[in-house]
Design an enzyme around this catalytic site. Structure first.
Site, short mmCIF file in Angstrom:
data_model
loop_
_atom_site.label_atom_id
_atom_site.label_comp_id
_atom_site.label_asym_id
_atom_site.label_seq_id
_atom_site.Cartn_x
_atom_site.Cartn_y
_atom_site.Cartn_z
CE LYS A 40 -0.63 -0.50 4.99
NZ LYS A 40 -0.97 0.47 5.99
NE ARG A 140 -6.30 0.33 11.58
CZ ARG A 140 -5.08 0.17 11.08
NH1 ARG A 140 -4.28 1.20 10.96
NH2 ARG A 140 -4.66 -1.02 10.71
CG HIS A 170 -3.38 -4.40 12.41
ND1 HIS A 170 -2.39 -4.99 11.66
CD2 HIS A 170 -2.97 -3.12 12.62
CE1 HIS A 170 -1.43 -4.10 11.43
NE2 HIS A 170 -1.75 -2.96 12.00
NE ARG A 223 -2.88 -7.73 8.05
CZ ARG A 223 -3.25 -8.25 9.22
NH1 ARG A 223 -3.85 -9.42 9.27
NH2 ARG A 223 -3.04 -7.59 10.35
CE1 TYR A 268 12.88 32.19 0.98
CE2 TYR A 268 13.08 29.81 0.99
CZ TYR A 268 12.78 30.99 0.33
OH TYR A 268 12.39 30.95 -0.98
CG ASP A 316 11.75 23.76 -5.06
OD1 ASP A 316 10.80 22.97 -5.00
OD2 ASP A 316 11.62 25.00 -5.17
C1 LIG Z 1 -4.04 -4.10 8.58
C2 LIG Z 1 -2.57 -4.04 8.31
N1 LIG Z 1 -1.90 -5.17 8.11
C3 LIG Z 1 -0.59 -5.19 7.87
C4 LIG Z 1 0.14 -4.02 7.80
C5 LIG Z 1 1.62 -4.09 7.54
O1 LIG Z 1 2.32 -3.68 8.68
P1 LIG Z 1 3.91 -3.64 8.68
O2 LIG Z 1 4.28 -2.67 7.64
O3 LIG Z 1 4.24 -3.18 10.05
O4 LIG Z 1 4.35 -5.02 8.37
C6 LIG Z 1 -0.51 -2.82 8.00
C7 LIG Z 1 0.26 -1.58 7.94
O5 LIG Z 1 -0.06 -0.52 8.35
C8 LIG Z 1 -1.91 -2.81 8.27
O6 LIG Z 1 -2.57 -1.68 8.46
#
Ligand SMILES: Cc1ncc(COP(=O)(O)O)c(C=O)c1O
Length: 373
Positions: A40, A140, A170, A223, A268, A316
């Protein structure tokens, strides 16, 4: 967004590092665990498609993203593996979810009822792959109690437009030394599993931190996010069980070098005044690239020499104090290795008083990503 290709500033992504981190993680996991790579936010700033391909080479069998648009980007790029969207989706996007064969979370009964109404008016030919999300203490998204989860699963069983593919939660403290709260969340999830009529294909609890430091976690899928990019999820707190190879370097070049007399104002607000005659170099990167103003005072590398950022970081450009005259065009390393010296993303995060996740995601789209394998 315009990418600034005609400028020496770039992020170099070593895709072999990603592949290697994934391979090492798979060797570390219990056998027959599915590894879904989390790509993501544009692969945490590393580039979603390219990192997904590198992760696939390492053995990732699926991918997680945050939004439908991120999932579409991957499908359109030819990623045919399972794609799980992690955020709540809008029922009006059900046709897209079906068309692209995406998996997505179901986090409340209200959503299911709304989706059912929508589907009665807009029937689909396939079934929707859903992962039931359990909120065991992150606060969440997700169902809160085992009974709520059981009711949702029974409801799914009764509705053939839905294919109950997974269940997950999670953890909020998997990266901490104190495991008390992690154990509380884990116990809650295990209780949920005991009330279900049967188990779906995917059961997952593990982000990087859980998969690295909590081998006892239930489930058959992880994940895996930040660690695939070679970054320790806990920052300085816990030692990684195998070495993680950082994938991203950030480099630029000196575009001007000048000798300034004592008393010259830099940047600046004239926040730095040369205390003596000094060599000052200008580097074309600034806060619009994600190199924030708080980086003033941090040292970056020129020919292995740490050179302090003096004066405020501009939008920049920024200025550094050089130990001597360097040629215009000399490489400047902001993250990564330079002549045997290294700046880590964690060093940058420490300066910004944040986490490296934020540093990686903050690098703006203007900075070109170059891939090296
Ligand atoms: C629901 C969920 N799963 C897995 C992950 C992956 O977490 P990490 O990058 O700490 O492995 C995230 C990351 O924010 C998440 O929101």
């Amino acid at each position: 967004m315009v990418v600034a290709y005609h400028r020496p500033t770039k992020a170099i992504i070593d895709t072999t590092a990603i592949t290697e981190n994934i391979k090492n993680e798979i060797a570390h996991l219990p056998s027959e665990t599915f590894l879904f790579a989390v790509v993501k936010a544009n692969g945490y700033g590393h580039g979603a498609v390219q990192t997904a391909q590198a992760a696939k080479e390492g053995g990732a069998v699926g991918f997680c993203v945050a939004t439908i648009d991120e999932a579409i980007e991957l499908r359109e790029a030819g990623i045919n593996e399972p794609l799980l969207i992690l955020g709540v989706v809008n029922v009006h996007d059900i046709p897209l979810l079906a068309e692209y064969d995406f998996s997505f979370p179901v986090a409340s009964m209200d959503w299911l009822v709304e989706a059912d109404t929508y589907l009665k008016e807009n029937p689909i030919k396939t079934s929707l792959k859903v992962h039931v999300k359990v909120d065991t203490g992150m606060g969440r998204i997700g169902f809160l109690t085992p009974e709520e989860v059981r009711q949702a699963v029974l409801w799914l069983e009764d509705h053939p437009s839905f294919d109950w593919e997974g269940i997950f939660t999670h953890f909020s403290t998997a990266d901490q030394a104190d495991t008390t709260y992690w154990e509380t969340q884990h116990q809650r999830f295990k209780e949920v599993l005991t009330v279900l009529p049967y188990l779906p294909t995917y059961i997952h609890t593990g982000n990087s931190a859980t998969s690295l430091w909590h081998k006892e976690a239930v489930g058959n899928m992880v994940r895996f996010g930040i660690a695939m990019y070679g970054l320790n999820p806990s920052g300085h707190t816990l030692k990684e069980p195998f070495s993680l190879k950082p994938a991203l370097s950030l480099v630029s070049e000196l575009i001007q070098v000048k000798l300034l007399e004592k008393g010259a104002g830099i940047g600046y607000g004239e926040t730095y005044i040369t205390p003596r005659q000094e060599w000052i170099g200008t580097v074309p990167i600034g806060y619009a690239d994600g190199w924030l103003r708080k980086m003033q005072g941090f040292s970056i590398l020129v020919e292995g020499e740490p050179c302090e950022i003096v004066g405020r970081v501009c939008m920049d450009q920024l200025m550094i104090r050089l130990p001597r005259a360097f040629a215009v065009g000399t490489t400047v390393t902001l993250i990564g290795e330079n002549h045997g010296k290294r700046i880590t993303m964690q060093d940058v995060a420490d300066q910004l008083e944040t986490i490296h996740y934020e540093v990686a995601c903050t690098l703006s789209a203007r900075v070109p990503r170059e891939y090296k394998s």
